[in-house]
Design an enzyme around this catalytic site. Structure first.
Site, PDB file in Angstrom:
ATOM      1  N   ASP A  49     -13.358  -1.580   4.213  1.00 29.84           N
ATOM      2  CA  ASP A  49     -14.547  -1.239   3.424  1.00 29.84           C
ATOM      3  C   ASP A  49     -15.565  -2.371   3.489  1.00 29.84           C
ATOM      4  O   ASP A  49     -16.773  -2.137   3.579  1.00 29.84           O
ATOM      5  CB  ASP A  49     -14.179  -0.940   1.965  1.00 29.84           C
ATOM      6  CG  ASP A  49     -13.723   0.504   1.767  1.00 29.84           C
ATOM      7  OD1 ASP A  49     -13.080   1.048   2.692  1.00 29.84           O
ATOM      8  OD2 ASP A  49     -14.002   1.095   0.693  1.00 29.84           O
ATOM      9  N   TYR A  75       0.807  -1.232   0.000  1.00 28.94           N
ATOM     10  CA  TYR A  75       0.000   0.000   0.000  1.00 28.94           C
ATOM     11  C   TYR A  75       0.837   1.279   0.000  1.00 28.94           C
ATOM     12  O   TYR A  75       0.331   2.348  -0.267  1.00 28.94           O
ATOM     13  CB  TYR A  75      -0.947  -0.011   1.202  1.00 28.94           C
ATOM     14  CG  TYR A  75      -2.116   0.931   1.034  1.00 28.94           C
ATOM     15  CD1 TYR A  75      -3.282   0.518   0.393  1.00 28.94           C
ATOM     16  CD2 TYR A  75      -2.036   2.239   1.484  1.00 28.94           C
ATOM     17  CE1 TYR A  75      -4.341   1.376   0.239  1.00 28.94           C
ATOM     18  CE2 TYR A  75      -3.098   3.114   1.323  1.00 28.94           C
ATOM     19  CZ  TYR A  75      -4.244   2.671   0.704  1.00 28.94           C
ATOM     20  OH  TYR A  75      -5.294   3.530   0.534  1.00 28.94           O
ATOM     21  N   ASP A  89      -6.902  -2.173   4.383  1.00 26.15           N
ATOM     22  CA  ASP A  89      -7.663  -1.212   3.587  1.00 26.15           C
ATOM     23  C   ASP A  89      -8.911  -1.881   3.001  1.00 26.15           C
ATOM     24  O   ASP A  89     -10.027  -1.369   3.102  1.00 26.15           O
ATOM     25  CB  ASP A  89      -6.758  -0.701   2.458  1.00 26.15           C
ATOM     26  CG  ASP A  89      -7.471   0.275   1.550  1.00 26.15           C
ATOM     27  OD1 ASP A  89      -7.934   1.310   2.052  1.00 26.15           O
ATOM     28  OD2 ASP A  89      -7.590  -0.007   0.335  1.00 26.15           O
ATOM     29  N   ASP A 100      -8.589 -14.377   2.549  1.00 25.11           N
ATOM     30  CA  ASP A 100      -9.763 -14.623   1.698  1.00 25.11           C
ATOM     31  C   ASP A 100     -10.853 -15.362   2.491  1.00 25.11           C
ATOM     32  O   ASP A 100     -12.034 -15.006   2.422  1.00 25.11           O
ATOM     33  CB  ASP A 100      -9.399 -15.375   0.394  1.00 25.11           C
ATOM     34  CG  ASP A 100      -8.330 -16.449   0.601  1.00 25.11           C
ATOM     35  OD1 ASP A 100      -7.766 -16.523   1.712  1.00 25.11           O
ATOM     36  OD2 ASP A 100      -8.059 -17.202  -0.346  1.00 25.11           O
ATOM     37  N   LYS A 120      -1.829 -13.990   4.266  1.00 25.73           N
ATOM     38  CA  LYS A 120      -1.807 -14.908   3.127  1.00 25.73           C
ATOM     39  C   LYS A 120      -0.475 -15.666   3.185  1.00 25.73           C
ATOM     40  O   LYS A 120       0.249 -15.768   2.188  1.00 25.73           O
ATOM     41  CB  LYS A 120      -1.963 -14.071   1.844  1.00 25.73           C
ATOM     42  CG  LYS A 120      -2.377 -14.819   0.622  1.00 25.73           C
ATOM     43  CD  LYS A 120      -3.808 -15.255   0.610  1.00 25.73           C
ATOM     44  CE  LYS A 120      -3.995 -16.271  -0.486  1.00 25.73           C
ATOM     45  NZ  LYS A 120      -5.275 -16.977  -0.427  1.00 25.73           N
TER      46      LYS A 120
END
Ligand code: NAD
Length: 352
Positions: A249, A141, A245, A221, A188
């Site tokens: 949302d 990011y 991030d 995930d 991950k």
């Protein structure tokens, strides 16, 4: 009196930050704002979206309330600054956006994002109450990218033990302080064995020092799927910068959308409060943006400076207005405008 640097920002930023001023004034919160220009208008006037006056103000106040700022998609837009670095030497550095520049230059290493249901805010779920701890200083990011020939580009994902440990320690200390029970580390590490592997291992090591808090881990995930199926089973989420991030949302969507999700960026000697949402260009200038996320960011700021009473009063007045549902914005089921929503909260505060 706490002096606070106010960045109204772009798009809906000026509308939602002026709503915050209405509410804080009605609450008699001991806050005095120094408004500074940053974002597109600063770019037009001063040739940079982050003029030195912004940093000069923050050096005095150490507290920032920031509206969202616009960043173009794609291209080679960078925000350049020339300032002393951590070693004290003046250097020129550049970042992909205003928000990232401020987070990096001010050493705001954690992005704290509480996500919970508010009364009468339409949502598919009830009983969601999650705190997201997002590492704020590294990972993909920060936008460390380069072109590789004509047809390819690469981005560097740097994860360090020091930054991972710092954010993990903050998260566990915070959870302990507020009496929360469980941290889920999202990663991950099955594929990104070195980078996410280091974040996971470091966070787990820190977690072992906190026997009162349960530590679990989820591949990011699968975490997203479970958040959609059973969000009420999650408590604290500890994530690297990019996953933090994205999951923020998603989590905002669990409780009614971006209009209701606040945030804080915290560092060793400075803090910046901003909503999860961006400039919302589709609704900017129409007086329909929900000011809740920005008002709740200001509530987080008041709690950070130990103005607990003002913070509690504002949150209660907001909940009362939501419960009546007459003066709320359309994203939370009403028909009122941004300013009418803020004035309704102010009215409750004055009559309390
Ligand atoms: P966005 O958050 O601005 O908007 C996404 C959707 O949510 C839109 O439909 C918008 O109308 C809605 N929405 C957002 N805030 C709302 C509110 N308060 N009330 C009601 N609806 C709201 O995301 P985007 O469109 O991807 O980004 C727009 C710009 O904002 C981009 O330039 C992006 O870089 C920037 N951005 C800035 C920040 C920041 O400054 N911290 C954060 C995110 C995005």
């Amino acid at each position: 009196m706490h002096r606070v640097t106010l960045i109204p920002g772009d798009g809906i930023g000026p509308e939602v930050t002026s709503a915050v001023r209405v509410v804080l004034e009605a609450a008699g919160a001991p806050v005095e704002f120094e408004a500074v220009l940053s974002g597109q208008e600063a770019e037009r006037q001063a040739g940079t979206p982050l003029p030195p006056a912004v940093f000069q103000s923050i050096a005095r106040t150490k507290l920032v309330l920031k509206g969202p700022t616009y960043t173009p998609f794609g291209g080679n837009y960078r925000v350049a600054v020339e300032r002393p670095g951590p070693d004290g030497k003046v250097g020129r550095r550049s970042y992909p956006s205003v928000a990232i520049t401020l987070r990096k230059e001010l050493g705001l290493f954690v992005n704290l994002r509480p996500i919970k249901n508010y009364p009468n805010v339409p949502s598919r779920y009830q009983d969601v109450d999650i705190v997201i701890f997002r590492e704020n200083s590294e990972d993909l990011y920060v936008g460390n990218e380069r072109q590789v020939g004509d047809g390819a580009a690469e981005a560097i994902k740097l994860i360090t033990r020091a930054a991972s440990e710092r954010v993990a320690r903050f998260a566990y200390d915070y959870m302990r302080r507020v009496g929360r029970r469980k941290i889920t580390i999202g990663h991950k590490a099955n594929v990104l064995k070195l980078t996410d592997g280091l974040f996971l291992k470091t966070a787990q090591e820190v977690g072992r020092e906190y026997s009162d808090i349960v530590t679990e881990q989820r591949v990011v995930d699968a975490l997203c799927m479970e958040l959609v199926i059973k969000p009420e089973t999650y408590d604290g989420l500890l994530l690297t910068n990019l996953y933090g991030d994205i999951v923020s949302d998603l989590a905002a969507g669990l409780v009614g959308g971006l209009g209701v999700a606040p945030g804080a960026n915290i560092g060793p000697d400075c803090a910046m409060f901003e909503a999860v949402h961006g400039t919302a260009p589709d609704i900017a200038g129409k007086d329909i943006a929900n000011p809740m996320a920005m008002i709740l960011s200001a509530v987080l700021m008041l709690r950070y400076v130990n103005e607990t009473q003002s913070a509690d009063r504002i949150e209660k007045a907001l909940c009362d207005v939501l419960a009546e549902k007459r003066k709320v914005t359309r994203d939370v089921g009403g028909t009122a405008g941004t300013q009418a929503f803020a004035h309704a909260i102010a009215e409750k505060l004055r009559s309390a």
